[in-house]
Design a protein around this motif. Sequence first.
Motif, mmCIF file in Angstrom:
data_model
loop_
_atom_site.group_PDB
_atom_site.id
_atom_site.type_symbol
_atom_site.label_atom_id
_atom_site.label_comp_id
_atom_site.label_asym_id
_atom_site.label_seq_id
_atom_site.Cartn_x
_atom_site.Cartn_y
_atom_site.Cartn_z
ATOM 1 N N LEU B 149 22.747 56.809 54.787
ATOM 2 C CA LEU B 149 22.830 56.463 56.202
ATOM 3 C C LEU B 149 21.476 56.618 56.870
ATOM 4 O O LEU B 149 21.110 55.832 57.742
ATOM 5 N N ARG B 150 20.720 57.638 56.426
ATOM 6 C CA ARG B 150 19.432 57.862 57.076
ATOM 7 C C ARG B 150 18.376 56.874 56.596
ATOM 8 O O ARG B 150 17.561 56.403 57.375
ATOM 9 N N ARG B 151 18.376 56.624 55.261
ATOM 10 C CA ARG B 151 17.353 55.707 54.720
ATOM 11 C C ARG B 151 18.025 54.605 53.921
ATOM 12 O O ARG B 151 17.962 54.594 52.699
ATOM 13 N N PRO B 152 18.662 53.653 54.629
ATOM 14 C CA PRO B 152 19.423 52.625 53.902
ATOM 15 C C PRO B 152 18.528 51.771 53.010
ATOM 16 O O PRO B 152 19.018 51.137 52.074
ATOM 17 N N ARG B 153 17.223 51.751 53.257
ATOM 18 C CA ARG B 153 16.373 50.890 52.432
ATOM 19 C C ARG B 153 16.266 51.394 50.998
ATOM 20 O O ARG B 153 16.016 50.640 50.079
ATOM 21 N N LYS B 154 16.441 52.714 50.828
ATOM 22 C CA LYS B 154 16.312 53.293 49.491
ATOM 23 C C LYS B 154 17.550 53.048 48.637
ATOM 24 O O LYS B 154 17.535 53.285 47.437
ATOM 25 N N PHE B 155 18.629 52.628 49.276
ATOM 26 C CA PHE B 155 19.885 52.453 48.547
ATOM 27 C C PHE B 155 19.770 51.253 47.616
ATOM 28 O O PHE B 155 19.102 50.267 47.905
ATOM 29 N N ARG B 156 20.466 51.331 46.470
ATOM 30 C CA ARG B 156 20.399 50.239 45.510
ATOM 31 C C ARG B 156 21.437 49.179 45.839
ATOM 32 O O ARG B 156 22.509 49.121 45.240
ATOM 33 N N TRP B 157 21.108 48.354 46.833
ATOM 34 C CA TRP B 157 22.059 47.354 47.317
ATOM 35 C C TRP B 157 22.443 46.369 46.235
ATOM 36 O O TRP B 157 23.584 45.932 46.158
ATOM 37 N N LYS B 158 21.476 46.020 45.386
ATOM 38 C CA LYS B 158 21.772 45.008 44.369
ATOM 39 C C LYS B 158 22.858 45.519 43.423
ATOM 40 O O LYS B 158 23.836 44.820 43.146
ATOM 41 N N ASP B 159 22.680 46.772 42.950
ATOM 42 C CA ASP B 159 23.702 47.361 42.075
ATOM 43 C C ASP B 159 25.041 47.380 42.781
ATOM 44 O O ASP B 159 26.084 47.097 42.191
ATOM 45 N N CYS B 160 24.988 47.752 44.063
ATOM 46 C CA CYS B 160 26.229 47.888 44.816
ATOM 47 C C CYS B 160 26.938 46.532 44.905
ATOM 48 O O CYS B 160 28.157 46.444 44.704
ATOM 49 N N LEU B 161 26.168 45.477 45.189
ATOM 50 C CA LEU B 161 26.778 44.143 45.285
ATOM 51 C C LEU B 161 27.340 43.709 43.932
ATOM 52 O O LEU B 161 28.454 43.170 43.860
ATOM 53 N N ASP B 162 26.584 43.977 42.865
ATOM 54 C CA ASP B 162 27.091 43.667 41.523
ATOM 55 C C ASP B 162 28.423 44.350 41.283
ATOM 56 O O ASP B 162 29.371 43.758 40.769
ATOM 57 N N GLN B 163 28.461 45.633 41.660
ATOM 58 C CA GLN B 163 29.687 46.395 41.444
ATOM 59 C C GLN B 163 30.829 45.827 42.284
ATOM 60 O O GLN B 163 31.964 45.761 41.831
ATOM 61 N N MET B 164 30.516 45.441 43.528
ATOM 62 C CA MET B 164 31.567 44.874 44.387
ATOM 63 C C MET B 164 32.167 43.645 43.728
ATOM 64 O O MET B 164 33.381 43.438 43.739
ATOM 65 N N GLN B 165 31.283 42.860 43.168
ATOM 66 C CA GLN B 165 31.737 41.657 42.465
ATOM 67 C C GLN B 165 32.664 42.040 41.311
ATOM 68 O O GLN B 165 33.753 41.496 41.160
ATOM 69 N N GLN B 166 32.221 43.014 40.518
ATOM 70 C CA GLN B 166 33.013 43.461 39.374
ATOM 71 C C GLN B 166 34.342 44.064 39.807
ATOM 72 O O GLN B 166 35.398 43.766 39.252
ATOM 73 N N VAL B 167 34.236 44.962 40.809
ATOM 74 C CA VAL B 167 35.411 45.719 41.235
ATOM 75 C C VAL B 167 36.382 44.835 41.994
ATOM 76 O O VAL B 167 37.596 44.898 41.792
ATOM 77 N N GLY B 168 35.837 43.992 42.872
ATOM 78 C CA GLY B 168 36.692 43.243 43.792
ATOM 79 C C GLY B 168 37.036 41.859 43.291
ATOM 80 O O GLY B 168 38.164 41.591 42.858
ATOM 81 N N ALA B 169 36.023 40.992 43.302
ATOM 82 C CA ALA B 169 36.297 39.587 43.012
ATOM 83 C C ALA B 169 36.929 39.404 41.640
ATOM 84 O O ALA B 169 37.907 38.671 41.486
ATOM 85 N N MET B 170 36.379 40.100 40.646
ATOM 86 C CA MET B 170 36.887 39.905 39.289
ATOM 87 C C MET B 170 38.300 40.440 39.116
ATOM 88 O O MET B 170 38.989 40.088 38.156
ATOM 89 N N ALA B 171 38.732 41.329 40.014
ATOM 90 C CA ALA B 171 40.071 41.908 39.864
ATOM 91 C C ALA B 171 41.126 41.047 40.538
ATOM 92 O O ALA B 171 42.324 41.328 40.418
ATOM 93 N N LEU B 172 40.691 40.011 41.275
ATOM 94 C CA LEU B 172 41.668 39.231 42.049
ATOM 95 C C LEU B 172 42.812 38.664 41.200
ATOM 96 O O LEU B 172 43.979 38.809 41.591
ATOM 97 N N PRO B 173 42.552 38.039 40.062
ATOM 98 C CA PRO B 173 43.670 37.456 39.314
ATOM 99 C C PRO B 173 44.746 38.479 38.951
ATOM 100 O O PRO B 173 45.926 38.243 39.218
ATOM 101 N N ILE B 174 44.328 39.602 38.401
ATOM 102 C CA ILE B 174 45.333 40.571 37.955
ATOM 103 C C ILE B 174 46.040 41.200 39.156
ATOM 104 O O ILE B 174 47.259 41.402 39.137
ATOM 105 N N VAL B 175 45.281 41.454 40.230
ATOM 106 C CA VAL B 175 45.925 42.007 41.432
ATOM 107 C C VAL B 175 46.931 40.997 41.980
ATOM 108 O O VAL B 175 48.059 41.362 42.359
ATOM 109 N N SER B 176 46.561 39.720 41.992
ATOM 110 C CA SER B 176 47.483 38.688 42.498
ATOM 111 C C SER B 176 48.771 38.710 41.694
ATOM 112 O O SER B 176 49.878 38.781 42.256
ATOM 113 N N LEU B 177 48.620 38.647 40.382
ATOM 114 C CA LEU B 177 49.797 38.542 39.524
ATOM 115 C C LEU B 177 50.726 39.726 39.738
ATOM 116 O O LEU B 177 51.926 39.570 39.988
ATOM 117 N N ILE B 178 50.132 40.931 39.692
ATOM 118 C CA ILE B 178 50.998 42.115 39.751
ATOM 119 C C ILE B 178 51.639 42.255 41.125
ATOM 120 O O ILE B 178 52.844 42.520 41.229
#
Lengths: 257, 377
Positions: B149-178
């Motif tokens: 929160l204090r130094r957002p520039r130091k945060f690894r945004w790229k990793d975070c976005l990659d993870q969001m993609q993995q965690v969220g978008a890629m999980a859509l099919p299985i979440v939908s089905l279940i």
Amino acid sequence: MSAAPPAVPAIEVQGLECAYEERIILKGVTFQVRRGEIFFIIGGSGCGKTTLLRNLVGLEAPVRGTVRFLGRPFTEADSAARREQLKTFGMLFQGGALWSSLTLRENVALPLEEHTALPRAEIDALASLRLAQVGLAGFEGYYPSEISGGMRKRAGLARALALDPAIVFFDEPSAGLDPVTSRNLDDLVRQVRDTFGTTIVTVSHELRSIYALADRLIMLDREAQGIIAEGKPEELAAGSPDPRVREFLTLSPVHGT
Amino acid sequence: MTSAPEPAAARATLQPAGDALDVALAGDWRLAGVQPSWIDLTAGVVLPARVRVTAEAVGTWDSALLLFLAEIAAWCRARSIPYDTSALSERMRVLFEQLEAASAANPALAPHAENFLVTVGNATRHVVGTARASVSFVGEASLAFGQLLRRPRKFRWKDCLDQMQQVGAMALPIVSLISFLIGLTLAYQAAVELRQFGADIYVADLVGLSIVREMGPMMTAVILAGRTGAAFAATIGNMRANEEIDALQTLGISPVSFLALPRLVALGVMMPLLALYANAVGIIGGMIVASGILQIPPSAYWIETKSIVDLHDVTTGLIKATTFGLLIGLAGCLCGLRADRSAAGVGRAATSAVVTSVLLIIVADSLFAIIFNLLHV
Ligand SMILES: Nc1ncnc2c1ncn2[C@@H]1O[C@H](COP(=O)(O)OP(=O)(O)OP(=O)(O)O)[C@@H](O)[C@H]1O
Ligand SMILES: [Mg+2]
């Protein structure tokens, strides 16, 4: 460095005892490394060289004993102070230990990103320079899984040198390299020391590197669980009272360079 | 080796010679071949005073012969019968002595020898260690979050976005089905009962509330525990085995802020979104059953759902979902960071990440039920 006033040693190790669980590997390890020195740690396989390095940089907690870097206590320091000190070190792991999800350039650039405020372009330029110095120009965009073991070693070396550290630790930098590459790395190591006055601690079995580079060395032994010799390689090879030391240092025909 | 003759079978012939027993070995002794059994050979033999082994007719041989000799030696020792191998060839004797020495060598340090007390002690130490590690992990993650929160520039945004993609978008099919199937099943169950009272329309209430308050967040969390928690543990555990975590530490980079924080943030952001999506899909599932077997038009179903599910219900569901997400991230990263440095260790870390997160999710869900009940929300 020789004209400097009675300088604080770069590394002071006092009575270090290293163990895994209850199994003691080394005990009573005491030595000093002067600033700007190229210092070798040698010894047979499994005698605890890697263990000693890991204890020196705080990856394992020593059972007892202290380590001081540039006069400042390290083992007793709290984790924030340690982290501050670690920023001035570089370390090459025996297996390279590159970050597998990052390209070589990103691997070398990461320490710079984390610890400097340099702009992106300069970081990339520095990273490319380091990779070129270890003979990896053109491989900046490769992932660690796409290059050979020896290349990983060299990339690890480039990463260890990324921040122009004051002290670097190399675990067998030339193992698995061909003789020519290995000699080029030796040249690089000497150049780094001569240019920046870096203190270099190296684990190595390579007799040629030892004679070419080592200012001083210590030899560890598995049975003795500690240091069995300390001194200049030539003197130890000729005059050590311990036959194990003489044997180790004279086995190869390439004596001197 | 080129024109090797057909190998002769390994043979051992016992020949009593006075009070001694001569064992004559013959044929080709190969580990891959069939060897005679010493126990069978000696069955019913009168115990001799000495055993003498000869090997004149042995053709080619390898360790199989040595093992047979060791068997003879062990048999003799157990019966205090002296045995004599002096008639063997020099090479056989040297290797045989080495084998005897190696098996006699007492493992001076047996790091894995354990008895019951040691096992209990180690297990206790492991539990205490895990508890301590969890607390310090949570502390370190909170500090790292403060730093973000204090130094957002130091945060690894790229990793975070990659993870969001993995965690969220890629999980859509299985979440939908279940979620769809859960909505369908709930509606079916409810329809059977409610129909008897002519209360068909309340299927919408039942499905809507249970999906939004309970099943949506819960099922999403369970899916992510299996998908994401395990992946975090395996990735980080593998990095640990490769000394990649050590390399971070020697550079003064905290593995928690470097590896765990982007993953925790990704989960914290994506979990409520996924749960919201799961709610919608679940309600659609219910709607299809209602219009299919109860002949309730979708518009009526929707109006009924809207009238019973209010923002409160949705928010409680989302609060739960976010908490579950953080718990999954916590368990996944922690199990990875504490994994043994081996392939099996990585596997165990992944398993324990899933088990731990599911456990934490269920416990947290019960706590939420109590808390929300006390607060009357
Ligand atoms: N993680 C560990 N857990 C338990 N014991 C270990 C561990 N790592 C090393 N050891 C033990 O410590 C001793 C020294 O190992 P170390 O890796 O330090 O040797 P080394 O001198 O670096 O050998 P090499 O030249 O082969 O790299 C070995 O006997 C080994 O069994
Ligand atoms: Mg080693």
